[in-house]
Design a protein around this motif. Structure first.
Motif, mmCIF file in Angstrom:
data_model
loop_
_atom_site.group_PDB
_atom_site.id
_atom_site.type_symbol
_atom_site.label_atom_id
_atom_site.label_comp_id
_atom_site.label_asym_id
_atom_site.label_seq_id
_atom_site.Cartn_x
_atom_site.Cartn_y
_atom_site.Cartn_z
ATOM 1 N N PHE A 1 2.756 -34.622 43.380
ATOM 2 C CA PHE A 1 3.938 -35.592 42.869
ATOM 3 C C PHE A 1 3.483 -36.337 41.500
ATOM 4 O O PHE A 1 4.132 -36.077 40.525
ATOM 5 C CB PHE A 1 4.025 -36.692 43.962
ATOM 6 N N TRP A 2 2.379 -37.082 41.529
ATOM 7 C CA TRP A 2 2.121 -38.082 40.357
ATOM 8 C C TRP A 2 1.611 -37.237 39.073
ATOM 9 O O TRP A 2 1.996 -37.525 38.058
ATOM 10 C CB TRP A 2 1.131 -39.092 40.578
ATOM 11 N N LEU A 3 0.783 -36.082 39.613
ATOM 12 C CA LEU A 3 0.158 -35.545 38.426
ATOM 13 C C LEU A 3 0.945 -34.100 38.072
ATOM 14 O O LEU A 3 0.485 -33.462 36.976
ATOM 15 C CB LEU A 3 -1.340 -35.087 38.659
ATOM 16 N N THR A 4 2.098 -33.854 38.715
ATOM 17 C CA THR A 4 2.685 -32.725 38.521
ATOM 18 C C THR A 4 4.326 -33.164 38.278
ATOM 19 O O THR A 4 5.045 -32.585 37.106
ATOM 20 C CB THR A 4 2.622 -31.776 39.675
ATOM 21 N N ARG A 5 4.924 -33.816 39.251
ATOM 22 C CA ARG A 5 6.376 -34.005 39.134
ATOM 23 C C ARG A 5 6.517 -35.149 38.194
ATOM 24 O O ARG A 5 7.357 -35.251 37.346
ATOM 25 C CB ARG A 5 6.714 -34.514 40.454
ATOM 26 N N VAL A 6 6.056 -36.366 38.178
ATOM 27 C CA VAL A 6 6.120 -37.264 37.458
ATOM 28 C C VAL A 6 5.696 -37.478 35.901
ATOM 29 O O VAL A 6 4.882 -36.636 35.547
ATOM 30 C CB VAL A 6 5.223 -38.481 37.910
ATOM 31 N N LYS A 7 6.831 -37.647 35.016
ATOM 32 C CA LYS A 7 6.502 -37.824 33.706
ATOM 33 C C LYS A 7 5.720 -39.113 33.479
ATOM 34 O O LYS A 7 6.185 -39.931 33.663
ATOM 35 C CB LYS A 7 7.831 -38.045 33.104
ATOM 36 N N LEU A 8 4.422 -38.699 33.020
ATOM 37 C CA LEU A 8 3.541 -40.090 32.718
ATOM 38 C C LEU A 8 3.659 -40.607 31.303
ATOM 39 O O LEU A 8 4.143 -39.764 30.493
ATOM 40 C CB LEU A 8 2.087 -39.406 32.952
ATOM 41 N N PRO A 9 3.272 -41.675 31.038
ATOM 42 C CA PRO A 9 3.698 -42.206 29.588
ATOM 43 C C PRO A 9 2.646 -41.581 28.694
ATOM 44 O O PRO A 9 1.695 -41.090 29.291
ATOM 45 C CB PRO A 9 3.434 -43.681 30.003
ATOM 46 N N GLN A 10 3.062 -41.466 27.641
ATOM 47 C CA GLN A 10 2.147 -40.809 26.622
ATOM 48 C C GLN A 10 0.987 -41.618 26.270
ATOM 49 O O GLN A 10 0.979 -42.857 26.396
ATOM 50 C CB GLN A 10 2.905 -40.503 25.359
ATOM 51 N N GLN A 11 -0.280 -40.866 26.071
ATOM 52 C CA GLN A 11 -1.592 -41.612 25.904
ATOM 53 C C GLN A 11 -1.013 -42.333 24.464
ATOM 54 O O GLN A 11 -0.439 -42.135 23.687
ATOM 55 C CB GLN A 11 -2.581 -40.598 25.146
ATOM 56 N N ARG A 12 -1.748 -43.546 24.562
ATOM 57 C CA ARG A 12 -1.244 -44.531 23.197
ATOM 58 C C ARG A 12 -2.033 -44.094 21.960
ATOM 59 O O ARG A 12 -2.970 -43.433 21.983
ATOM 60 C CB ARG A 12 -2.005 -45.936 23.666
ATOM 61 N N LYS A 13 -1.196 -44.389 21.018
ATOM 62 C CA LYS A 13 -1.798 -43.855 19.678
ATOM 63 C C LYS A 13 -3.220 -44.498 19.460
ATOM 64 O O LYS A 13 -3.310 -45.842 19.927
ATOM 65 C CB LYS A 13 -0.842 -43.986 18.749
#
Lengths: 148, 311
Positions: B131-143
């Motif tokens: 779920f969390w590492l596959t389905r979910v769109k995670l926020p992008q790494q901060r610049k």
């Protein structure tokens, strides 16, 4: 069987009738215990959550599925209202949208969405996603208690 | 760059179980451990020996911890403008309703109860991954982190950079060895910033990616496939056969990249219409040189088929 005991209340906030239909059917196939409530925009959703207007008997949802782009009050505004409200903020709120814009993803997490999911275009993939929402959020995760 | 997960957990047994379960379900995850709240905060704030710690894509947080407990850590994370977008999942043996409510009030993204039984625990880790590492769109790494920003993609890591014309070149690497994945990613990053490298760890996943099935519904059509021969579940020969029998996929150039230099493998691959066969060198320099020449040839010289081939 007593419905109140066993049913799981889910609020879907979605303006597209096609997506509402699809989601309803996918949930029905996946988990018949789910009672899916639908609000077509943010204003309607907030009235449901606050039991206002014709919603005096509306149950507190165990989970909210929230589209971002909607008429009147959009998903971002509604999300902000939910997460600023002491009573509502513990309800897990899952963004379910076709938008893949990085700005929408970041903004949603900033507004404390519990997670962000992309709505797939293909039917099978959509059904699959609904199944994994059910398996994760409604079968695996511990949700806050109904009465708070 | 693989997905970065920070596990904040003081019980050595649970630590071990979680590590093993993640290794089984997704070898591309880099699991970092903090055994109390103070250490977790040092990691997240890149203090002391954590100066070069990566920003985690997901935090798994136990509630009862020495020194600083999980509730405090959670409060710190969700009050910090830089950290609060990191999905933070409570993973605890406590089933107390007060802990559940308190966690959601403190804006935990989700609350999971740790099961006692080994198999249930394993399947919980699998569902976190699915779920969390596959389905979910995670926020992008901060610049401000290094330039090779990682974006999560189903079941693997992905390296993102956009080329001059704004269209990245999509490459699918089908490879089960995490070390080789890492090497290939780094070599491509050095060779060509506009390559988007997708990774499938076995043949089944590769076919799901190519057919846009399941979690791969949004997968792009690769411009080039780099295919190892010896893979779990479905091996490279079968994958190759499937690709080249499929009217839609068969035009995608498919390059075998393997340590095998057996004549039979070479012949068989070409019989199955591999576009070319390359032997993976063992030495690091030679490996980098090979990746560079794949880039110089396949991604620079060769005219690749149109992206929207046959829909």
């Amino acid at each position: 069987m007593h419905d109140k005991e066993t049913s799981v209340e889910v609020l879907l906030v979605e303006d597209s009738p096609g997506d509402v239909r699809l989601t309803r059917e996918a949930f029905r196939d996946t988990n018949p215990a789910i009672r899916l409530h639908v609000a077509n925009d943010g204003v309607e959703a907030l009235a449901f959550l606050r039991q206002e207007g014709g919603n005096a008997d509306a149950p507190r949802p165990a989970l909210i599925l929230l589209d971002l782009n909607m008429p009147r009050m959009d998903g971002r505004q509604l999300l902000a209202h939910i997460k600023e409200d002491e009573i509502l903020k513990t309800i897990p709120t899952v963004i379910l949208t076709t938008s893949e814009a990085e700005s929408d993803i970041v903004k949603s997490y900033q507004l404390r969405a519990n997670c962000y999911l992309n709505k797939p275009v293909e039917l099978d993939a959509f059904e699959n996603l609904v199944k994994s929402i059910n398996d994760f959020w409604l079968a695996t995760a511990t949700l806050p208690p109904q009465q708070s | 760059m693989p997905l970065q997960v920070l596990l904040v957990e003081d019980s050595p047994g649970d630590l071990r179980l979680t590590q093993e379960a993640f290794r089984d379900v997704n070898p591309f995850i880099e699991l970092h451990i903090a055994s109390d709240g103070v250490e977790a905060m040092a990691f997240l704030r890149k203090q002391g020996r954590y100066l070069h710690a990566p920003r985690p894509d997901l935090v798994l947080l136990d509630l009862n911890l020495p020194k600083m407990d999980g509730r405090e850590v959670l409060a710190f994370i969700k009050e910090d403008a830089g950290l609060k977008t990191i999905p933070t999942v409570i993973l605890t043996s406590s089933e107390a309703e007060s802990d559940v409510v308190k966690s959601y009030q403190l804006q935990a993204n989700c609350y999971l109860s740790k099961p006692m039984h080994f198999e249930a625990f394993h399947s919980l880790v699998k569902s976190i991954n699915d779920f969390w590492l596959t389905r979910v769109k995670l926020p992008q790494q901060r610049k401000g982190n290094d330039k090779g920003e990682n974006r999560p993609l189903a079941g693997g890591a992905i390296m993102k950079a956009i080329g001059g014309n704004g269209m990245p070149i999509q490459v699918l690497l089908v490879e089960d060895s995490p070390g080789d994945v890492r090497l290939t990613q780094e070599a491509f990053r050095d060779a060509n910033q506009s390559i988007l490298l997708h990774v499938a760890a076995d043949g089944v996943e590769a076919m799901a990616f190519l057919r846009r099935e399941g979690a791969h519904a949004q997968a792009p059509r690769p411009d080039l496939i780099l295919l190892d021969l010896n893979l779990p579940k479905m091996d490279g020969r079968e994958v190759l056969a499937h690709i080249k029998e499929n009217d839609n996929l068969k035009t995608i150039p498919t390059v075998i990249l393997t340590t095998s230099d057996a004549e039979s493998d070479i012949v068989k691959s070409y019989e199955l219409q591999a576009n070319c066969y390359l032997t993976k060198p063992v030495q690091l320099d030679a490996f980098e040189g090979l990746v560079k020449s794949i880039n110089d040839f396949w991604l620079t010289k060769v005219k690749l088929p149109q992206q929207e081939q046959g829909g």
